[in-house]
Design a protein around this motif. Structure first.
Motif, PDB file in Angstrom:
ATOM      1  N   SER A  20      -6.299   1.003  -6.768  1.00 54.98           N
ATOM      2  CA  SER A  20      -6.586   0.308  -5.511  1.00 54.98           C
ATOM      3  C   SER A  20      -7.622  -0.801  -5.717  1.00 54.98           C
ATOM      4  CB  SER A  20      -7.056   1.301  -4.449  1.00 54.98           C
ATOM      5  OG  SER A  20      -8.344   1.790  -4.753  1.00 54.98           O
ATOM      6  N   TRP A  21      -8.615  -0.553  -6.568  1.00 56.54           N
ATOM      7  CA  TRP A  21      -9.608  -1.606  -6.819  1.00 56.54           C
ATOM      8  C   TRP A  21      -8.983  -2.762  -7.574  1.00 56.54           C
ATOM      9  CZ3 TRP A  21     -13.542  -1.874  -3.865  1.00 56.54           C
ATOM     10  CH2 TRP A  21     -14.153  -0.714  -3.370  1.00 56.54           C
ATOM     11  N   LEU A  22      -8.097  -2.441  -8.517  1.00 59.88           N
ATOM     12  CA  LEU A  22      -7.440  -3.486  -9.300  1.00 59.88           C
ATOM     13  C   LEU A  22      -6.564  -4.372  -8.414  1.00 59.88           C
ATOM     14  CD1 LEU A  22      -7.270  -4.237 -12.359  1.00 59.88           C
ATOM     15  CD2 LEU A  22      -5.141  -2.943 -12.434  1.00 59.88           C
TER      16      LEU A  22
ATOM     17  N   GLY B  98       0.795  -1.233   0.000  1.00 61.70           N
ATOM     18  CA  GLY B  98       0.000   0.000   0.000  1.00 61.70           C
ATOM     19  C   GLY B  98       0.821   1.275   0.000  1.00 61.70           C
ATOM     20  N   GLN B  99       2.121   1.119   0.041  1.00 62.16           N
ATOM     21  CA  GLN B  99       2.966   2.298   0.212  1.00 62.16           C
ATOM     22  C   GLN B  99       2.833   3.393  -0.861  1.00 62.16           C
ATOM     23  OE1 GLN B  99       7.417   3.579   1.537  1.00 62.16           O
ATOM     24  NE2 GLN B  99       7.216   1.569   0.681  1.00 62.16           N
ATOM     25  N   PRO B 100       2.695   3.021  -2.146  1.00 63.58           N
ATOM     26  CA  PRO B 100       2.614   4.089  -3.158  1.00 63.58           C
ATOM     27  C   PRO B 100       1.487   5.077  -2.867  1.00 63.58           C
ATOM     28  CG  PRO B 100       2.915   1.966  -4.227  1.00 63.58           C
ATOM     29  CD  PRO B 100       2.680   1.684  -2.767  1.00 63.58           C
ATOM     30  N   ALA B 101       0.327   4.558  -2.466  1.00 60.95           N
ATOM     31  CA  ALA B 101      -0.793   5.442  -2.171  1.00 60.95           C
ATOM     32  C   ALA B 101      -0.615   6.107  -0.805  1.00 60.95           C
ATOM     33  CB  ALA B 101      -2.108   4.652  -2.204  1.00 60.95           C
ATOM     34  N   TRP B 102      -0.140   5.340   0.160  1.00 59.03           N
ATOM     35  CA  TRP B 102       0.046   5.866   1.515  1.00 59.03           C
ATOM     36  C   TRP B 102       0.980   7.076   1.504  1.00 59.03           C
ATOM     37  CZ3 TRP B 102      -2.151   5.875   6.031  1.00 59.03           C
ATOM     38  CH2 TRP B 102      -1.416   6.202   7.185  1.00 59.03           C
ATOM     39  N   ASN B 103       2.109   6.945   0.824  1.00 60.20           N
ATOM     40  CA  ASN B 103       3.071   8.043   0.800  1.00 60.20           C
ATOM     41  C   ASN B 103       2.616   9.202  -0.077  1.00 60.20           C
ATOM     42  OD1 ASN B 103       4.680   6.748   2.574  1.00 60.20           O
ATOM     43  ND2 ASN B 103       6.416   6.448   1.202  1.00 60.20           N
ATOM     44  N   SER B 104       1.555   8.976  -0.852  1.00 60.99           N
ATOM     45  CA  SER B 104       1.007  10.071  -1.642  1.00 60.99           C
ATOM     46  C   SER B 104      -0.154  10.745  -0.930  1.00 60.99           C
ATOM     47  CB  SER B 104       0.530   9.554  -3.011  1.00 60.99           C
ATOM     48  OG  SER B 104       1.612   8.980  -3.703  1.00 60.99           O
ATOM     49  N   GLY B 105      -0.513  10.222   0.237  1.00 61.23           N
ATOM     50  CA  GLY B 105      -1.585  10.831   1.000  1.00 61.23           C
ATOM     51  C   GLY B 105      -2.949  10.216   0.761  1.00 61.23           C
ATOM     52  N   PHE B 106      -2.984   9.039   0.136  1.00 62.97           N
ATOM     53  CA  PHE B 106      -4.257   8.381  -0.176  1.00 62.97           C
ATOM     54  C   PHE B 106      -4.432   7.137   0.706  1.00 62.97           C
ATOM     55  CE2 PHE B 106      -3.565  11.159  -3.696  1.00 62.97           C
ATOM     56  CZ  PHE B 106      -4.825  11.499  -4.173  1.00 62.97           C
ATOM     57  N   GLY B 107      -4.852   7.370   1.933  1.00 62.28           N
ATOM     58  CA  GLY B 107      -4.936   6.303   2.917  1.00 62.28           C
ATOM     59  C   GLY B 107      -5.984   5.251   2.593  1.00 62.28           C
TER      60      GLY B 107
ATOM     61  N   GLU C 109      -7.181   4.281  -0.279  1.00 66.18           N
ATOM     62  CA  GLU C 109      -6.730   3.454  -1.389  1.00 66.18           C
ATOM     63  C   GLU C 109      -5.613   2.506  -0.933  1.00 66.18           C
ATOM     64  OE1 GLU C 109      -7.358   6.599  -1.396  1.00 66.18           O
ATOM     65  OE2 GLU C 109      -8.720   7.053  -3.064  1.00 66.18           O
ATOM     66  N   ALA C 110      -4.715   3.042  -0.102  1.00 63.13           N
ATOM     67  CA  ALA C 110      -3.607   2.208   0.400  1.00 63.13           C
ATOM     68  C   ALA C 110      -4.157   1.043   1.218  1.00 63.13           C
ATOM     69  CB  ALA C 110      -2.671   3.060   1.249  1.00 63.13           C
ATOM     70  N   ARG C 111      -5.145   1.343   2.050  1.00 63.82           N
ATOM     71  CA  ARG C 111      -5.720   0.297   2.907  1.00 63.82           C
ATOM     72  C   ARG C 111      -6.442  -0.749   2.068  1.00 63.82           C
ATOM     73  NH1 ARG C 111      -6.984   3.470   6.538  1.00 63.82           N
ATOM     74  NH2 ARG C 111      -8.949   4.160   5.632  1.00 63.82           N
ATOM     75  N   ARG C 112      -7.131  -0.293   1.049  1.00 63.21           N
ATOM     76  CA  ARG C 112      -7.883  -1.216   0.194  1.00 63.21           C
ATOM     77  C   ARG C 112      -6.940  -2.278  -0.400  1.00 63.21           C
ATOM     78  NH1 ARG C 112     -10.616   2.425  -3.396  1.00 63.21           N
ATOM     79  NH2 ARG C 112     -12.197   2.652  -1.766  1.00 63.21           N
TER      80      ARG C 112
END
Lengths: 263, 466
Positions: B413-415, A54-63, A65-68
Motif C-alpha cells: 500500500s505504501w509503494l 484498492g480492490q486486492p486489499a479491500w477484498n482481503s479485508g485490509f481496508g 491499505e486499500a484506501r491508502r
C-alpha cells in the motif's frame, strides 16, 4: 479488414483508467482501448498518476491499505475530464459500488463519489452510447469465439449483452458456453490462497470451452483471462485468450502495436 | 477410490484448504456433487419460471423475513402462547447444551429406548445423536439421505441433500453391509430396502424428532416440508414428538407462510411444493386417532440472537433452501465436508463464523470464496451473502493473518500510494515475467505456478506502455 469508421465521439474528452492488472501484465489492453476510442472520435487520454482501485486489499479485508492506494487513484482521476472508462468490470465495480464504503468518512469521500459517478466499464460505455455500429467491421475472422462473463461485471454492473452486441457488430459471432457465467476461479488473492480449488474452477470452464469447440475466449477482465490462459497453457490446451478491447480494436496484434507506437 | 464402510476413520485436517485438497482428489465425490447440484439448479430455474414474477415474490419474501426479525421476541411469544393454548410445550434453549439437556430430560422421563428422526439441521448443530447415544438411547435417521449418512458414520454435506456426495454405488456398499445381503445398485431397490428397514422403527419408536422449516405465529403452528413421508411418520406415529427449531424460523401469518413455501421447494429442489407439507398445531386432541400425546418444540438460539440488530442480521432470513450451495463454484468443486461445519457453502461460510465468532475454523471460511456473487444472485430472500463474506473478512482478516501477509499488504500500500513506486514495480513486474516463470518460487508466485503458467502474453511483451 475494412477501413475504420469514425463517429460518435465528436472529439469529446474521455479518460481511460488502465488498472494495475493491465499495467502489470497486459499494457496493450490500454493501447487498444485508447486506439478504439480515438477511432470512434473521442479525445481519449490515459490517466496519469493513477495506480490501483484498492480492490486486492479491500477484498482481503485490509481496508486501510486499500484506501491508502485508492486515494492516489482518486486524486489522479479527479484531475481528468469526461467519462472514465475502465477496461475491467472488476475494477469498475470496485469504484462504482465499493468506493463509497471505502472512503466513508475520508476527506476524499466526495471526490471518490464524483469519480464513481463518471466511471463506466468499457463495453458498457460503448453499448450505452450506441457505438457498436461505428466499430470497424472485420471480415475473414473465422476464429470460433466465446465470451467469459466476469463475475463483477456480470453481477456488479449487470453487463452481459454488451460484449455480444459489440462482437456481433464487428462480425464476430459468439458461441455460448454453458459455463459462461461461472467464476473462472481467479478471485484476486483467492487464486493464490487456494490455488488448487482455483485451478479446479478454471478447469471446469476450460473443459466446457474445449467441448464447445471454441478456439478463442474473449473477456472484459484481464485478470480472469490471465487465470484461464495460465491454466490452459499448463494443460496444453489450444485456446486463445483476448481482451474485448483487443478484439474490438480490430487490428491484429502486431498492427495494434505499430499504431500504438506511432501515436 | 471411494472409502468403504470398513475404512478406518481419517483425521480431519484443521484448515479448509487441506480438506478441500483432499476432496479435489476424490473424483467420485466431485462427480456426484457436480451432477446433483446441476440437476437442482436446472430444476430451480424451471420452477421459478412457474411463478408469475419470481423477483416480486423474492422481494416480498425478503420483506416478510426482515419484518419478523425486527420484532422477533414478540412474534415468538405470540407463537408460543398460541401453541401452548393448544397443548404444545415450548422450551427455550440458549445454546446447544441446554437444547440437548431438554431433549434428554424428555427421553429419560418417557423411558425412551428408540428415537426416530426426520431431517433436522438444528439437531446437527447441537450434536443430538451422539448425546442421545451416549445415554443409551438408540437413534434412527429416517430421511433417506440422513439414513445413508448415519450408516456411513458421516455428517450431512448439504442442507437439503445430506448424502449429495454419495452415488448409488456408495449406497450399495453401505446397504449391503447393513442388510447382510446384497442391496443395489438399483436405486429403486435401495429405496425399497430403506423403506422396509425403517418401517418397523417408526412403529416401535418412543419419540419422533424433527426440525422446523417455518412456524406460524398467529396459530402457534410449526411447518415441516419433506418429500419422503418420513417426516409425517416421525411427527405422528410415536407417542412423543420433539421439534427443534432455530429461533428465527418463523413468520407471522399463513399468508406469509404461503410466500415462503412458494419459494422454498422451488429454490431447493425445483418443486412447486414439496411432496409433504406438514403443518402441526399441537398434539393429538381428545377423540383424534393420529398424532402424538406430547408435542415439544425446542427453540434454539445458539448464537443467533447475537446477529440480531447487526449488519449481519439478514443472514437469519435464510430459509435453508440450499440454492447458494448448488450455485457456488467452490462448493461445487469440494463438497460440504470441506467446510467442516454443520453449514457448508456460502450460507455456512457466513453463518459459521457468526454463530461461533471465536472458532478459528469458522473464521477462515469466508476465505473459501472467490466473491463471485452467484450465491446472492440465487438467494430466494436476497441475502447479500457475498457482501457478508467480505464484511467478515474485514472483521477477522487483520487479526487472523500471518505477519507476512499483514506486512505484505502494508508494504504494497505504501509503494502503490506513490506514483514512482507504482511505476517502478509494474515495470519490474513486466520485465521480470520471463524470469518469474523460471526461478524457483515460493509464496504467492509459487502458489500461482503450482497449477498455472504465467501467461507469456507474448504479443503484449513487445509493447511498452502507451
Amino acid at each position: 479488414m475494412s477501413g475504420p469508421r469514425t463517429g460518435g465521439g465528436d472529439s469529446s474528452p474521455v479518460t481511460v483508467f488502465s488498472t494495475c492488472t493491465v499495467d502489470t501484465v497486459g499494457p496493450d489492453v490500454a493501447t487498444c482501448t485508447l486506439n478504439l476510442l480515438r477511432r470512434l472520435g473521442f479525445d481519449a487520454r490515459l490517466v496519469r498518476g493513477a495506480t490501483c482501485c484498492g480492490q486486492p486489499a479491500w477484498n482481503s479485508g485490509f481496508g486501510t491499505e486499500a484506501r491508502r492506494v485508492a486515494r492516489r487513484t482518486v486524486k489522479a482521476l479527479t484531475r481528468t475530464e469526461g467519462p472514465i472508462i475502465v477496461p475491467s468490470g472488476s475494477c469498475a465495480t470496485m469504484i462504482v459500488h465499493h468506493w463509497a464504503e471505502l472512503f466513508s468518512g475520508d476527506r476524499l469521500a466526495r471526490s471518490a463519489a464524483a469519480v464513481a459517478d463518471r466511471t463506466e466499464e468499457l463495453s458498457q460505455f460503448l453499448d450505452r452510447r450506441g457505438l457498436a455500429d461505428s466499430l470497424p467491421e472485420r471480415t475473414g475472422d473465422t476464429a470460433s469465439t466465446t465470451v467469459h462473463d466476469s463475475c463483477h461485471g456480470l453481477r456488479g454492473l449487470g453487463i452481459k449483452g454488451e460484449s455480444r452486441r459489440l462482437l456481433a457488430a464487428i462480425g464476430t459471432p459468439v458461441t455460448e458456453c454453458g459455463t459462461a457465467e461461472r467464476c473462472c476461479g481467479f478471485g484476486g488473492t483467492f487464486s493464490v490462497k487456494m490455488p488448487a480449488v482455483s485451478a479446479a474452477m478454471a478447469d471446469e470452464k476450460l473443459d466446457d470451452m474445449v467441448a464447445s469447440g471454441v478456439s478463442r475466449v474473449v473477456g472484459g477482465d484481464l485478470s480472469c483471462l490471465m487465470q484461464l490462459e495460465g491454466r490452459a497453457r499448463r494443460r496444453g490446451l489450444d485456446l486463445e485468450f483476448r481482451h474485448l478491447a483487443e478484439v474490438l480494436d480490430g487490428a491484429d496484434p502486431d498492427q495494434a502495436a505499430t499504431e500504438g507506437d506511432r501515436r | 477410490m471411494t472409502p468403504t464402510v470398513d475404512s478406518p476413520p481419517v483425521s480431519v485436517p484443521v484448515h479448509f484448504i487441506d480438506r478441500a485438497d483432499r476432496a479435489l482428489h476424490d473424483e467420485q465425490l466431485r462427480a456426484a456433487v457436480r451432477h446433483a447440484t446441476d440437476l437442482l439448479m436446472k430444476g430451480r430455474q424451471v420452477a421459478l419460471g412457474g411463478l408469475e414474477d419470481s423477483d416480486v415474490v423474492r422481494d416480498e419474501a425478503r420483506r416478510i423475513r426482515s419484518r419478523v426479525l425486527s420484532r422477533l421476541p414478540d412474534i415468538l411469544d405470540r407463537w408460543a402462547t398460541n401453541l401452548e393454548a393448544r397443548g404444545g410445550h415450548v422450551h427455550w434453549a440458549t445454546d446447544a447444551d441446554e437444547a440437548v439437556e431438554i431433549i434428554l430430560d424428555i427421553a429419560r422421563r418417557r423411558g425412551a429406548r428408540l428415537l426416530v428422526k426426520g431431517k433436522s439441521m438444528a439437531s446437527e448443530e447441537i450434536h443430538l445423536n451422539s448425546a442421545l447415544e451416549a445415554r443409551g438411547h438408540e437413534v434412527v435417521e429416517t430421511d433417506l439421505g440422513e439414513f445413508i449418512i448415519q450408516l456411513a458414520g458421516e455428517t450431512p454435506s448439504h442442507l437439503i441433500a445430506p448424502a449429495i456426495h454419495k452415488d448409488r454405488y456408495d449406497v450399495e456398499k453401505l446397504f449391503t453391509a447393513d442388510a447382510g445381503h446384497h442391496v443395489g445398485p438399483d436405486i429403486t431397490e435401495e429405496a425399497g430396502y430403506a423403506r422396509r428397514r425403517l418401517r418397523s422403527s417408526f412403529l416401535e419408536a418412543d419419540i419422533g424428532i424433527s426440525g422446523v422449516n417455518c412456524a406460524v405465529a398467529e396459530t402457534g403452528t410449526i411447518g415441516l416440508v419433506e418429500n419422503e413421508g418420513n417426516g409425517r411418520l416421525c411427527t405422528s406415529v410415536p407417542p412423543v414428538h420433539i421439534a427443534i427449531m432455530g429461533m428465527e424460523r418463523i413468520v407471522e401469518t399463513w399468508e406469509d407462510l404461503d410466500v415462503i413455501l412458494s419459494l422454498l421447494a422451488r429454490s431447493a429442489t425445483g418443486q412447486p411444493l414439496s411432496v409433504y407439507t406438514n403443518l402441526i398445531t399441537g398434539p393429538k386432541r381428545p377423540g383424534e386417532l393420529d398424532g402424538p400425546e406430547e408435542l415439544h418444540v425446542v427453540v434454539l438460539d445458539n448464537g443467533r440472537s447475537a446477529a440480531l440488530g447487526t449488519e449481519y442480521a439478514e443472514i437469519l432470513n435464510c430459509i435453508r433452501c440450499g440454492a447458494c450451495l448448488n450455485v457456488c463454484p467452490v462448493y461445487r468443486q469440494v463438497g460440504g465436508h470441506a467446510y467442516d461445519s454443520v453449514y457448508g457453502g456460502p450460507i455456512g461460510a457466513v453463518l459459521t463464523p457468526l454463530l461461533n465468532p471465536a472458532s478459528p475454523g469458522g473464521r477462515e471460511l469466508p476465505e473459501a470464496s472467490s466473491l463471485c456473487g452467484a450465491c446472492a444472485e440465487v438467494c430466494p430472500v436476497r441475502i447479500p451473502l457475498d457482501d457478508m463474506l467480505l464484511r467478515l473478512r474485514h472483521r477477522d482478516a487483520r487479526a487472523d493473518s500471518s505477519r507476512m501477509r499483514r506486512l505484505g499488504f502494508s508494504a504494497w500500500s505504501w509503494l502503490w500510494a506513490t506514483r514512482p513506486g507504482y511505476a517502478l514495480s509494474t515495470a519490474a513486474a513486466r520485465r521480470s515475467r520471463g524470469l518469474a516463470s523460471r526461478l524457483p518460487s515460493r509464496g504467492w508466485l509459487g502458489a500461482w505456478r503450482e497449477f498455472r503458467e504465467i501467461p507469456p502474453m507474448g504479443r503484449r511483451d513487445r509493447r511498452s506502455r502507451p
